[in-house]
Structures are given as C-alpha cells and as structure tokens.
Write a protein that holds these residues in place. Structure first.
Motif, PDB file in Angstrom:
ATOM      1  N   MET A 153     -96.684  71.595  77.249  1.00  0.00           N
ATOM      2  CA  MET A 153     -97.249  72.908  76.955  1.00  0.00           C
ATOM      3  C   MET A 153     -96.179  73.963  76.670  1.00  0.00           C
ATOM      4  SD  MET A 153    -100.630  73.385  79.280  1.00  0.00           S
ATOM      5  CE  MET A 153    -100.147  72.820  80.895  1.00  0.00           C
ATOM      6  N   GLY A 154     -94.907  73.612  76.926  1.00  0.00           N
ATOM      7  CA  GLY A 154     -93.844  74.589  76.706  1.00  0.00           C
ATOM      8  C   GLY A 154     -93.791  75.662  77.769  1.00  0.00           C
ATOM      9  N   THR A 155     -94.458  75.407  78.908  1.00  0.00           N
ATOM     10  CA  THR A 155     -94.463  76.415  79.973  1.00  0.00           C
ATOM     11  C   THR A 155     -93.968  75.792  81.271  1.00  0.00           C
ATOM     12  OG1 THR A 155     -96.735  75.881  80.592  1.00  0.00           O
ATOM     13  CG2 THR A 155     -96.431  77.639  78.975  1.00  0.00           C
ATOM     14  N   GLY A 163     -90.744  79.089  74.117  1.00  0.00           N
ATOM     15  CA  GLY A 163     -90.978  79.950  72.967  1.00  0.00           C
ATOM     16  C   GLY A 163     -92.096  79.454  72.078  1.00  0.00           C
ATOM     17  N   ALA A 164     -92.558  80.350  71.203  1.00  0.00           N
ATOM     18  CA  ALA A 164     -93.727  80.052  70.376  1.00  0.00           C
ATOM     19  C   ALA A 164     -93.401  79.006  69.312  1.00  0.00           C
ATOM     20  CB  ALA A 164     -94.225  81.331  69.710  1.00  0.00           C
ATOM     21  N   ALA A 165     -92.108  78.852  68.974  1.00  0.00           N
ATOM     22  CA  ALA A 165     -91.744  77.922  67.906  1.00  0.00           C
ATOM     23  C   ALA A 165     -91.883  76.468  68.362  1.00  0.00           C
ATOM     24  CB  ALA A 165     -90.308  78.182  67.454  1.00  0.00           C
ATOM     25  N   TYR A 166     -91.908  76.254  69.682  1.00  0.00           N
ATOM     26  CA  TYR A 166     -91.981  74.891  70.186  1.00  0.00           C
ATOM     27  C   TYR A 166     -93.359  74.299  69.951  1.00  0.00           C
ATOM     28  CZ  TYR A 166     -92.021  70.981  73.427  1.00  0.00           C
ATOM     29  OH  TYR A 166     -92.155  69.737  73.966  1.00  0.00           O
TER      30      TYR A 166
END
Lengths: 201, 188
Positions: A153-155, A163-166
């Motif tokens: 989830m990138g979190t 970051g949003a780019a992931y």
C-alpha cells in the motif's frame, strides 16, 4: 534453564513463527497492515500469558485425560474476554480484526505452550515463557505486516511513506503476499542462524 | 499432573468446575463491557445518520411497513432527507449500510458503511470516502460497476483488488433504492 533464558527463548531460538512454524493462521491472515499485526500480536500475547498463569497454577488438579479440553476452556475464556474488551474500548481495532479475534482460541501456539511448558513448570517460569513467546510472536507479526503494508500500500501504520508515485503491489496485501513474505523472512532468518552457528562452532 | 486418579466422575467434576468458573467470569466481563459496546453502536448509528443526511441537526425514527426510517431535520425543522439501514452479504459476512435519500428528488444523498467483515486493507476500503462518494447524488436505480471514471449517472467505480466487496455494496445500494421507494414512498 534460568529465567532470562526462558524469556529469550521465544524471541529467537524457539521463535513460534520462524522456528517452530506454529500459529501461522493469524500470521498469514492479519498481517496486511501494521496496526492489525500489532493488535493481533498483543491480543495473542495477552491470552497466552493469562492462560499460562492459570494453567500453571491449577495443573495439579487437572486429570491427564481431560487436560486438552480444560486448556481449551481456559484459553477460550480469555479469548472471549479479549473480544469483549476490544469491542468495548478499541472498537476500531475490533472491527478490523473482526473474526480473527475469536479464532485466537485455535492458535496452536497457545495450546502448544500449555502442553509444552505451563503444564510442567511453576507459575513464575510460565510467566517468563508466556512473555517471551508473546514478544517473539508479536515482533515477527509486526515485521511481516510492515513489509506487506509498505510494499502493498506504500504506507506504514497508515502513514504514506513511499509517495504518490509508488505503484502498490496489491499481491502483497492479498493472501499470496503473506506466503511469499513469510517464506522469504524464514529463509533470511535461516541464513542468519547458519552464519551465527558457524561462527560459534 | 495427576496421572493415577482418572476415574470418570473426577473428569466430569474438573471440567464442570472450570466451565462454571469461566462462565461466571465471562458474565462479569459481559456486564462490564456491554454498555460500552452498545454505546459505540448507538453512536455509530447516529453518526451515520448525520453523515448521510448532510445538514440535519435532529432526526426522528419512523417505522413504515416494518422498516425503521430515520427522518433528518435541519435547524428550521425542514426535512433534509430520509435514511435507513440496508443489509446484504459481502465477501465473507454481512454488510450494513446507512443510505440517505432526498425523497423530493428520488436521489441518494450519500451512504455510510455501518458494519462489515470485508478483508482489512482490501474489501474494507468500501468504507473510504473515495468509494462511498460514488453514490452521492445518484438517482435511485440499478447501478453498474465500472473500472474507469464513471460517465453515466448509474455507473459506480470499482475498487482495485476488491471487486467482490465493491459489487456487494453496489447491489445492496441498488436494492435499497427500490426498498425505499416501495416502503417509504408507497407506505403513505
């Protein structure tokens, strides 16, 4: 075995997940976010420590033939307590773990420690065993869920860190990701273990 | 552990004693925690009513044809909208959704997920604003799940990796629209 050894036993040498490979059902099921992993680790530790205390206290009066049903009754009581307690005071966590809380009853780590330790040792040693195994279970759960949450989830703990780019790898928070990351983790632990052993030998 | 004395009565007595003590302990815990749990549920329901009926400051329960509807009123006492709890099955358990309607225009105001047992991190994302906003200001009707930006008022954007849960919500809300029209409107 002195008390310190009992305590550290569960952290590494006989770690329930990576060494004994027991208690895998919650390990695989709820480690998709760090919050869930940590909550499950703590809830399981509470049940484990409480039942080890009670069982080590009353072990003398439990006939051998009914020891397993007796252990299950005691474990189930503490699990139900945990279920009510979380629903009353931590409704958010209770909601996200939902049916995995009652399923702590059948976590073989808990019954296993009663059989292997609490029913054969005095209470103070059982407490150390419960705490050590509980921490050992929790840290692996947290590590596993951290890897899965970050990649999936990138979190981390709900905070965005990549970051949003992931582009999240959704497989990591699906059941398949649980098997993959647990396998890799156990592999890494074995490599470390072999290194340590060859240095000592 | 006692090895010798394994006669039947001893086994029965041991298990009975453990069972009774467990039951008593749990009765105490139940007494202690139930008020908190009920409070959470009541608060969650009330929050859901106010969140789906934007602008409402007060609500009244009104039972029509066996279904409880919540009528929300603003400060001037005007009807803001009507909501009720729609239920259906999700991926692994029941889903309960509070759906708010604007009865004047036959439109959904918004929805709020009350209870669900969807997979944490996946299906559980049905509770996130991004998905719920799909339903805001939609006309009552049968919706369709799409995996792109919706272009038609009856289209709902799905959740990547959680199609089953998204479809369950879509079905429950579609169904709820007909229930609302039939039971709330028709019951008058």
């Amino acid at each position: 075995m002195n008390l310190l050894k009992i305590l550290t036993n569960g952290l590494w040498k006989e770690n329930p997940i990576i060494k004994l490979v027991i208690g895998l059902c919650p390990t695989l099921a709820v480690t998709n976010t760090v919050e869930n992993g940590l909550a499950m680790g703590l809830a399981t530790s509470f049940v484990l420590i409480s039942s080890e205390i009670v069982i080590s206290l009353i072990k003398k009066w439990i006939p051998n033939n009914v020891r397993i049903p007796s252990f299950i009754l005691i474990i189930a009581t503490f699990v139900t307590f945990t279920d009510y307690f979380l629903a009353a005071f931590f409704p958010g966590i209770a909601e996200s773990l939902s049916l995995f809380i009652p399923l702590i009853v059948v976590n073989c780590l808990i019954l296993g420690r009663q059989e292997a330790f609490a029913s054969k040792n005095p209470t103070h040693r059982a407490i150390f065993d419960g705490v050590g195994m509980g921490i050992g279970f929790t840290w692996v759960l947290v590590l596993l869920s951290a890897v899965r949450e970050i990649l999936g989830m990138g979190t981390f703990f709900g905070f965005e860190i990549l970051g949003a780019a992931y582009q999240p790898m959704i497989i990591m928070i699906l059941p398949g990701g649980a098997f993959i990351s647990l396998g890799v983790l156990v592999g890494i632990m074995n490599v470390i273990n072999r290194k340590v052993e060859s240095q000592n030998g | 552990m006692a090895q010798e004395d394994n006669n039947l009565s001893r086994l029965v007595i041991t298990l009975t004693i453990i069972g009774v003590i467990s039951a008593l302990a749990l009765a105490v815990v139940y007494q202690w925690t139930t008020p908190y749990i009920e409070e959470h549920q009541a608060r969650a329901r009330e929050e859901a009513i106010f969140s789906v009926l934007e602008g409402a400051v007060d609500y009244e329960e009104s039972t029509r044809n066996g279904i409880t509807f919540f009528e929300g009123f603003d400060e001037g006492g005007n009807l803001v909208g009507v909501s009720f709890i729609a239920r259906g099955s999700g991926y692994q358990g029941a889903i309960e959704i509070m759906v708010g309607y604007d009865p004047a225009n036959d439109e959904i105001l918004s929805i709020s997920v009350l209870n669900h047992e969807e997979t944490p991190g996946l299906g559980a994302r049905i509770t996130e604003e991004e998905f719920k906003d799909n339903f805001a200001n939609k006309p009552i009707g049968e919706y369709e799940l799409v995996s792109r930006e919706p272009t038609d008022p009856y289209e709902v954007e799905t959740i990547a990796g959680a199609t089953i849960s998204a479809r369950a919500v879509k079905n429950i809300v579609s169904e709820a629209g007909f229930t609302f029209e039939e039971y709330y409107g028709g019951g008058n």
